[in-house]
Every structure is written in structure tokens, then in C-alpha cells.
Design an enzyme around this catalytic site. Sequence first.
Site, PDB file in Angstrom:
ATOM      1  CG  ASP A 115      28.393 -14.082  23.132  1.00  8.46           C
ATOM      2  OD1 ASP A 115      29.584 -14.086  22.766  1.00  8.46           O
ATOM      3  OD2 ASP A 115      27.926 -13.200  23.866  1.00  8.46           O
TER       4      ASP A 115
ATOM      5  CE  LYS B  97      25.902  -8.068  27.224  1.00  4.92           C
ATOM      6  NZ  LYS B  97      26.818  -9.143  26.800  1.00  4.92           N
TER       7      LYS B  97
ATOM      8  CD  GLU C 238      28.366 -12.060  28.640  1.00  4.35           C
ATOM      9  OE1 GLU C 238      29.424 -11.504  28.997  1.00  4.35           O
ATOM     10  OE2 GLU C 238      27.433 -11.451  28.082  1.00  4.35           O
TER      11      GLU C 238
ATOM     12  CG  ASP D 132      34.843 -11.580  28.804  1.00  2.00           C
ATOM     13  OD1 ASP D 132      35.379 -11.007  27.836  1.00  2.00           O
ATOM     14  OD2 ASP D 132      33.646 -11.910  28.818  1.00  2.00           O
TER      15      ASP D 132
END
Length: 584
Positions: free
Chosen positions: A9, A71, A163, A186
Site C-alpha cells: 500500500d 503521491k 485501494e 476511506d
Amino acid sequence: MAETIIGIDLGTTHSAVGVVDSGFPILLANEDGKRIIPSAVWIGPDGEIETGDRALRRRAADPQRVVTSIKRLIGRRHDEIDPDFPLPVTRDANGLPRVLGRTPEEISASILRELKRIAEWRMETTVRKAVVTVPAYFHDAQRAATKRAAELAGLDVVRIVNEPTAAALAYGLDKLGDDSRVAVYDLGGGTFDLSILRLHDGVFEVLATHGDTRLGGDDLDARLLHAHAPDLDPARWLAEACRVKCALSDAGTATLRAPFHNGGDSLEVAITRDMLEREAAPLIRRTLDHARRALADAALTPADIDAVILVGGSTRIPAVQRAVAEFFGREPDLSQHPDEAVALGATIQAGILGGAMQRMVLLDVTPLSLGLETYGGLMNVLIPRNSTIPCKAGEMFTNAADGQRSMRVRVLQGEREMAADNRELGSFEVNFDPAPKGRARVGVQFRIDENGILEVLARDTRTNRDTVVNLDNAAVNVDDAAVEKMVGESVDHAFEDMSARIFTEARLKADELLPAVDAALATGLVEPAERAEIEAAAAAVRAAIDQAAANPLKQAVQRLDRATETLAARLIDRAMDEALDRQL
Ligand code: AMP
């Protein structure tokens, strides 16, 4: 023979790596025992690299060289990126962004290299293949760039997984009926997304995803600080606000403490969960707006959803859990750690692709926690109660004294904080080559096989000499009444146990700090202005030890730590200067 493929991850704020071992997906801890590492990279002036917590520790002294949230840039052109990225972003000849002269792929590769290293160190084997997760909303360029980053780190990406899909796998939702619909909520540190998945023929399809890449738990830290301690400088006190926020997930009140925040004054504010929830409400409302839009995109209503799962550290907040339950009209599944679910799902996918998951048989769970006695007589849990077997876990230990030749490993079972209150299953002596304090390294691993047999292995990492002891089922298995008694006792003694642990941990720290402080005070390096506070703090530590007072000791040790912060930095500088002088 199954091929080792790791699951990764690669998160905006945190990353983790796992592998299927003995048919079981596990996340791998680094040398500090952490399964989740910050996605931070420090790039030194000569190109040296530090990652994770080590990179973050450099932030105070060297903020311009610590890259976080990379990211946000990966796979984007320079003209597509957030104007408020924390560091300067330059533009190269191809119109691509660079930070500190490096591409986002190169910086992400440093994090991936570290995860690969942790896996290789833990597994004692070379790893070349990985499953890597990306947000469901990542477009092709972002996916391709993530893949290139992995290649730079020496990893061949056998699959990119969304994800939310990984999270659904971790929650075991691939076993839901055909045509089931799953909502994945999330909420991390800096991003939120809600995805609607449909399970069809054993494959998850993303029906819709909505979110905000600028909405998360970090915003709540800022709001909390602003609302209840507006005079504090966020640059310095956000971490304290974050600590209070996290504490309020478990407790009804917590105290925000800002000692000497403007030179002399100290601030202490009691904050209740209600106060936090007031600040969280607008953020939670915004997440539900996205949920509404995702459902509309998928042409579904909340009642059409068969399961709701929570991902991301911020979903530990009770108000978030309540709001999600109310919105969907069903309780979310809380069975997994929300911050580990994505990595665990990536690991499961990796295990399936590598062939390691086929023999997965879920047999039984451990009735009580298993662990070891560590410094100060504390219980150190390696395999928590209710872990599914087969399973294994390990940790590194070191020698407490110079020249020590052996260490006693006491294998314990139970739920109490102090070793002496738990049941001893067995103990043995591990011999190792004498080394200076803290230099010998002994890895201890617990493994419980399908038959409930506990194997304890201790390895001297310098000689690779192993000591192995088997404790059979009869020793490890206990009857229900014994389990009930043990768990009951741990609840009855929860408060005293906790204060015994706090006292022991603070005492160990004090034993380290006090002699160092005395030695430093004897040098001429202490400024008169600091001396008074250091002496007062050291006296407070000694008094708290005499009174055997746990929380006062913890606070006094923290105070001493802070009082000596600049002094410690000066001593290090001086040592460096001396070392340099010697070289010249
Ligand atoms: P992630 O990006 O998933 O690692 O989530 C990180 C965010 O979760 C940060 O904002 C943390 O402050 C927050 N977080 C972690 N643990 C807790 C907790 N126990 N209660 C509230 N927020 C938490």
C-alpha cells in the site's frame, strides 16, 4: 513452490508491505516494530536518502529537504499539480514536475525500496515482484508512473489493484453473494474517497468513486487547535492537537498541553469528545456529500448496499463511524484495522497470484495473547488474543548490558501488562557473542502451526545460531474457564496494570536520561538560562521515582526531555565538530 510476491500500500501519508506466509497474510514490521511507515523521504544535499520516521525526524532541522505527500504529484504534469504542495516544485524540459531535482517516481521509488528492504530483511529472501495499490480515481498516467516507480526500486509490478478493492478483499467480502454491492468509506490523513464496488463472478468492479484529495484527519487537527488554542503556532503544535484527537477516539476527555509555548507560559486545555465532534461535524458532512454523489453516479440508494467498510486512520473516530452507520442504515464492518486493510488486501492479492494462498485454511484462534517478558518485567505481546492460526510474529531484542553473554526468554500467555501476572509457558536461555550494550541482536519468533503447536525460535543475528523450543498444544491451549478468568482479571486490573506499565517505561527512560544529564551539567556547555529548568526537571524526576508515582514520573521525564532538547543538539554538534577537526 509458491513464488514470493509482496503486497504494497503506497499511501499519501503512510505505506505498508505484507506477504503471505504459511498461508496467512501478514504485514511486515520494520526494525522499530512498525508495520506502517510514514511516506516521507529526506533527500540530503549530496543525494543521501532517509525514509519513514527517520526522514520525518529531520524535519525540525531540515524542513526544506523532507518530501511528504509525493503521491499528490505522481503521474501528473507540472500544470496539473496543486499550487500549495509543501515544497517548491520545478518544471523540467518535458513539462514534468520535480522536487529537489527529482521526479515524483524517483522519490516514490525511495519509499518502495524501503518497503522491499523490510520485506527482504523479514523474509530473508530476495523479492522481485509486487502487487501495488492505487486510488480508484487514479488515471492511466498515474498508474503507469506508479509502476515505473516500482521498477526503479527493483520491483516488477504483477498487478495494480484499486485501494477500495484491496480493502474489500481484506474484509473477506469476496465471499459475499454474486452481484453484491459494497461501499468503501476511506478517510485518511489528507484525502477522502468513497467507492461503490460490485462483486460479480468473484471480481470487484468499481461502479463509482467520489472524493476530495484535500479532506482528512489533518484538517481536523488544524480546526481543533484553532478552536481551542488559537494562540498556539500550528507549525509547532499540530502534532499535539493530533495526539489529543486520537486520544478522544478512546476517551471522553483529553488534555491539550503546550508547555512554555511562548517562552514562559504553559497552556493546558481540557478537550471533550463533544468539543471534537463539533469541529468534526462539517468535515463529516462533506464526506457524506461525496457519498451521496457516488451513489447517484452508480444509480443506487443506501438501501442497495450490502456491506459498508471503513478504511483510513480517521475512521477510528466514533463520530465518523456513527455518521456512516446512520447514512447507510447499517453498521459498518469494523473487523479490520482501518489503516492496514489496503495493505492486507494487496497482500492477499499477491498471495493468490503467487500461489501461496491456495492452501489457506482458517482453523482456529489463539485464546489468549502470547508474548515475552521484556525490560522492567513488562509483557510484550507478539501474537494477540484471537489471532487466527496458523500465524507467526517476531521481534528483535538487544542486550541491556555491556558484555552480556546470554538472555533469558520467558514465554508468557495472558492479557496482563506485567509479566509476573501472566502464565509462563516455558523459558530458555539464549547465548550470544558478548557485545557492547545495545549491539547484540537476538530475533525471537513465535510460530503457531495448524495444530496449535507454538514454536519459539531465537536467533543471534551475528552468528545465525538458532535456539528452537516447541511448546505443544496442551501447554498453549487452555479451557474456556481459564480464558474467562484471565480476561476478567485483565479488565479488573486494567487501571493498575496501565499505571504499572507507564511507571516502568518512564523509569527505564529516566535511568537512561539522568546519568546523561548529570554528565552534561558537569560540562561547561549548559547555558545558565537552561540550567535552572534542567535541574528542576531532573529533581522532579527523582522525586516521582521516590514516590513511585506513574503519571507524574512520565510527565517529569517528558519535561526533562524537553528541557535538554537544545542541549542535546549542542552536544551532538560539538561531537561532530570534534570528529571533523580530527579528520582535518
Ligand atoms: P491514514 O492516511 O489512513 O494513515 O490515516 C491517517 C490519519 O488518521 C491521520 O490524520 C491520523 O491523525 C488519523 N488517525 C489515526 N489514528 C486515529 C485515531 N485513533 N483517532 C482518530 N484519528 C486517527
